[in-house]
Write an enzyme that holds these catalytic residues in place. Structure first.
Site, PDB file in Angstrom:
ATOM      1  N   GLY A  13       0.969  -1.188  -0.074  1.00  0.00           N
ATOM      2  CA  GLY A  13      -0.060   0.044  -0.038  1.00  0.00           C
ATOM      3  C   GLY A  13       0.929   1.246   0.118  1.00  0.00           C
ATOM      4  O   GLY A  13       2.059   1.156  -0.412  1.00  0.00           O
ATOM      5  N   SER A  14       0.252   2.420   0.340  1.00  0.00           N
ATOM      6  CA  SER A  14       1.027   3.757   0.571  1.00  0.00           C
ATOM      7  C   SER A  14       2.147   3.601   1.258  1.00  0.00           C
ATOM      8  O   SER A  14       3.289   4.233   0.944  1.00  0.00           O
ATOM      9  CB  SER A  14       0.154   4.744   1.000  1.00  0.00           C
ATOM     10  OG  SER A  14      -1.143   4.956  -0.128  1.00  0.00           O
ATOM     11  N   VAL A  15       2.094   2.950   2.460  1.00  0.00           N
ATOM     12  CA  VAL A  15       3.126   2.979   3.575  1.00  0.00           C
ATOM     13  C   VAL A  15       4.528   2.256   2.867  1.00  0.00           C
ATOM     14  O   VAL A  15       5.481   2.590   2.757  1.00  0.00           O
ATOM     15  CB  VAL A  15       2.868   2.567   4.831  1.00  0.00           C
ATOM     16  CG1 VAL A  15       3.995   2.379   5.938  1.00  0.00           C
ATOM     17  CG2 VAL A  15       1.893   3.700   5.474  1.00  0.00           C
ATOM     18  N   GLY A  16       3.890   1.046   2.497  1.00  0.00           N
ATOM     19  CA  GLY A  16       4.943  -0.226   1.939  1.00  0.00           C
ATOM     20  C   GLY A  16       5.690   0.627   0.604  1.00  0.00           C
ATOM     21  O   GLY A  16       6.959   0.323   0.550  1.00  0.00           O
ATOM     22  N   ASP A  36       2.219  -8.793  -0.986  1.00  0.00           N
ATOM     23  CA  ASP A  36       1.093  -8.491  -0.896  1.00  0.00           C
ATOM     24  C   ASP A  36       0.440  -9.870  -1.127  1.00  0.00           C
ATOM     25  O   ASP A  36       0.502 -10.273  -1.939  1.00  0.00           O
ATOM     26  CB  ASP A  36       0.679  -7.310  -1.491  1.00  0.00           C
ATOM     27  CG  ASP A  36      -0.482  -6.498  -0.534  1.00  0.00           C
ATOM     28  OD1 ASP A  36      -0.180  -5.547  -0.079  1.00  0.00           O
ATOM     29  OD2 ASP A  36      -1.454  -7.084  -0.733  1.00  0.00           O
ATOM     30  N   ARG A  88     -10.664  -0.293  19.997  1.00  0.00           N
ATOM     31  CA  ARG A  88      -9.250  -0.490  19.740  1.00  0.00           C
ATOM     32  C   ARG A  88      -9.210  -2.268  19.798  1.00  0.00           C
ATOM     33  O   ARG A  88      -8.123  -2.705  19.217  1.00  0.00           O
ATOM     34  CB  ARG A  88      -8.525   0.107  20.825  1.00  0.00           C
ATOM     35  CG  ARG A  88      -6.775   0.272  20.545  1.00  0.00           C
ATOM     36  CD  ARG A  88      -6.352   1.094  21.539  1.00  0.00           C
ATOM     37  NE  ARG A  88      -5.056   1.285  21.294  1.00  0.00           N
ATOM     38  CZ  ARG A  88      -3.957   1.005  22.136  1.00  0.00           C
ATOM     39  NH1 ARG A  88      -4.485   0.491  23.439  1.00  0.00           N
ATOM     40  NH2 ARG A  88      -2.777   0.954  22.020  1.00  0.00           N
ATOM     41  N   VAL A 118       5.844  -2.114  11.434  1.00  0.00           N
ATOM     42  CA  VAL A 118       5.394  -0.693  11.399  1.00  0.00           C
ATOM     43  C   VAL A 118       3.840  -0.454  11.456  1.00  0.00           C
ATOM     44  O   VAL A 118       3.537   0.394  11.779  1.00  0.00           O
ATOM     45  CB  VAL A 118       5.844  -0.311   9.950  1.00  0.00           C
ATOM     46  CG1 VAL A 118       5.340   1.204   9.633  1.00  0.00           C
ATOM     47  CG2 VAL A 118       7.330  -0.399   9.841  1.00  0.00           C
ATOM     48  N   ALA A 119       3.218  -1.592  11.185  1.00  0.00           N
ATOM     49  CA  ALA A 119       1.883  -1.527  11.444  1.00  0.00           C
ATOM     50  C   ALA A 119       1.341  -1.129  12.883  1.00  0.00           C
ATOM     51  O   ALA A 119       2.001  -1.604  13.640  1.00  0.00           O
ATOM     52  CB  ALA A 119       1.126  -3.065  10.999  1.00  0.00           C
ATOM     53  N   ASP A 148       7.516  10.059  16.175  1.00  0.00           N
ATOM     54  CA  ASP A 148       7.053  11.201  17.284  1.00  0.00           C
ATOM     55  C   ASP A 148       8.159  11.888  17.696  1.00  0.00           C
ATOM     56  O   ASP A 148       8.101  13.252  17.933  1.00  0.00           O
ATOM     57  CB  ASP A 148       6.356  10.192  18.251  1.00  0.00           C
ATOM     58  CG  ASP A 148       5.140   9.495  18.016  1.00  0.00           C
ATOM     59  OD1 ASP A 148       3.946  10.183  17.681  1.00  0.00           O
ATOM     60  OD2 ASP A 148       5.395   8.251  17.890  1.00  0.00           O
ATOM     61  N   ARG A 151       9.175  14.355  15.000  1.00  0.00           N
ATOM     62  CA  ARG A 151       8.153  15.405  14.899  1.00  0.00           C
ATOM     63  C   ARG A 151       8.420  16.508  16.397  1.00  0.00           C
ATOM     64  O   ARG A 151       8.516  17.679  15.825  1.00  0.00           O
ATOM     65  CB  ARG A 151       6.938  14.921  15.179  1.00  0.00           C
ATOM     66  CG  ARG A 151       6.162  14.205  13.803  1.00  0.00           C
ATOM     67  CD  ARG A 151       5.181  13.594  14.538  1.00  0.00           C
ATOM     68  NE  ARG A 151       4.543  12.805  13.025  1.00  0.00           N
ATOM     69  CZ  ARG A 151       3.560  11.970  12.875  1.00  0.00           C
ATOM     70  NH1 ARG A 151       3.242  11.394  14.065  1.00  0.00           N
ATOM     71  NH2 ARG A 151       3.277  11.405  12.079  1.00  0.00           N
ATOM     72  N   HIS A 182       3.307   4.290  21.393  1.00  0.00           N
ATOM     73  CA  HIS A 182       3.108   5.152  20.255  1.00  0.00           C
ATOM     74  C   HIS A 182       1.579   5.357  20.021  1.00  0.00           C
ATOM     75  O   HIS A 182       0.836   4.606  19.527  1.00  0.00           O
ATOM     76  CB  HIS A 182       3.738   4.416  18.906  1.00  0.00           C
ATOM     77  CG  HIS A 182       3.332   5.149  17.635  1.00  0.00           C
ATOM     78  ND1 HIS A 182       3.690   6.308  17.346  1.00  0.00           N
ATOM     79  CD2 HIS A 182       2.595   4.600  16.458  1.00  0.00           C
ATOM     80  CE1 HIS A 182       3.087   6.607  16.201  1.00  0.00           C
ATOM     81  NE2 HIS A 182       2.447   5.602  15.662  1.00  0.00           N
TER      82      HIS A 182
END
Length: 309
Positions: A13-16, A36, A88, A118-119, A148, A151, A182
């Protein structure tokens, strides 16, 4: 490990795909495998990335889960996104099933494999991955609060802009960490933050800061990006490419990453030394009693969820 290392990215996807592109720019791996469950997504990303291959000699191709398991580093970005009204715990349950399938499909592992999660929720999924994979804990860790913390440093650099200009302190001389989960219970370790060797709390500009407001701003930045453009991927891609660079070249930099912390009996972020073997050492930095109490509360909430798995 060296520049001939092979990196697999689970999730196209976008992140990968952003991570794959960042790695192309870094020119540190010989091969990047995209994996994938949707083959069309892999084919499309590989075709697109191949158009940028002139900037690097790194080969990018689609691969299988079993091939990924034999790579040097595997980055897991695959995970379910939270649905409207979903709790959650329900999200974690769905991501547990995804992670279980992914790890099971990659076995048997290269015994020296580095597994980078990373997920999200990254702390809980890292703990689950440590148990499911059977790999040494130092080889299985999450991206944690590295983004974080980046940032935060950017925010503090803007606050200290005048000071930095006067004293000639570079931005990368600001050392400050976001620790713990996180997520919403993360904390800023103000007591150990410094710039050019001088405690940040000694700067008048930092003393005047509304620190609770800064903490909320850092913790909620991702929400704002998602609200504006639908997803976050460039920041985490930059962070992951830096982590892989550190592993491949055995740079042993200190980064706040999600790993098992014995003192808190929990997986969340603390500063660690990162090298070719994974997490080489956990750094016990100085924290105030208030900061430690906040970390204990954060750990308690995470442990209660992880206990189910």
């Amino acid at each position: 490990m060296g520049r001939g290392s092979r990196v697999a990215i689970i999730g196209a996807g976008s992140v990968g795909s952003s991570i794959a592109f960042a790695l192309l720019l870094q020119k540190i791996s010989s091969e990047i495998l995209l994996v994938d469950v949707v083959p069309e997504a892999v084919e499309g990303q590989v075709l697109d990335l191949s158009d940028a291959n002139f900037i690097s000699s790194t080969q990018v191709r689609g691969g299988t889960f079993q091939e990924a398991g034999q790579c040097d580093i595997v980055v897991i970005t695959a995970g379910a996104k939270q649905k409207s009204g979903e709790t959650r715990v329900e999200l974690i349950e769905r991501n547990y099933k995804i992670l279980n399938n992914v790890i099971g499909s990659m076995k048997p592992f290269n015994p020296n494999l580095i597994l980078l999660i990373v997920a999200n929720p990254v702390d809980i999924l890292t703990r689950i991955a440590q148990k499911l994979s059977g790999l040494p804990e130092r080889q299985v860790f999450g991206s944690g609060t590295f983004l974080d913390s980046s940032r935060l440093r950017l925010k503090l650099a803007s606050v200290l802009g005048v000071i930095i200009w006067i004293f000639g302190i570079a931005e990368n001389a600001i050392h400050s960490y976001v620790l713990g989960e996180h997520g919403d219970s993360q904390i800023i370790a103000w007591s150990s933050a410094h710039a050019g060797g001088k405690p940040l709390l000694d700067f008048p500009e930092i003393q005047k800061l509304d620190k609770e407001s800064v903490a909320k701003e850092i913790a909620s930045k991702a929400y704002k990006i998602i609200e504006l453009k639908g997803a976050t991927y460039f920041g985490i891609a930059g962070c992951v490419s830096m982590l892989i660079h550190c592993i491949v070249l055995n740079q042993r930099h200190i980064r706040p990453l999600s790993t098992y912390i014995k003192e808190y009996d929990c997986v969340f972020s603390m500063p660690v030394v990162l090298g070719s073997n994974g997490i080489e050492r956990i750094i016990d930095i100085s924290l105030s009693e208030e900061e430690k109490n906040k970390l204990r509360r954060s750990a308690s909430a995470l442990k209660s969820i992880c206990a189910k798995y």
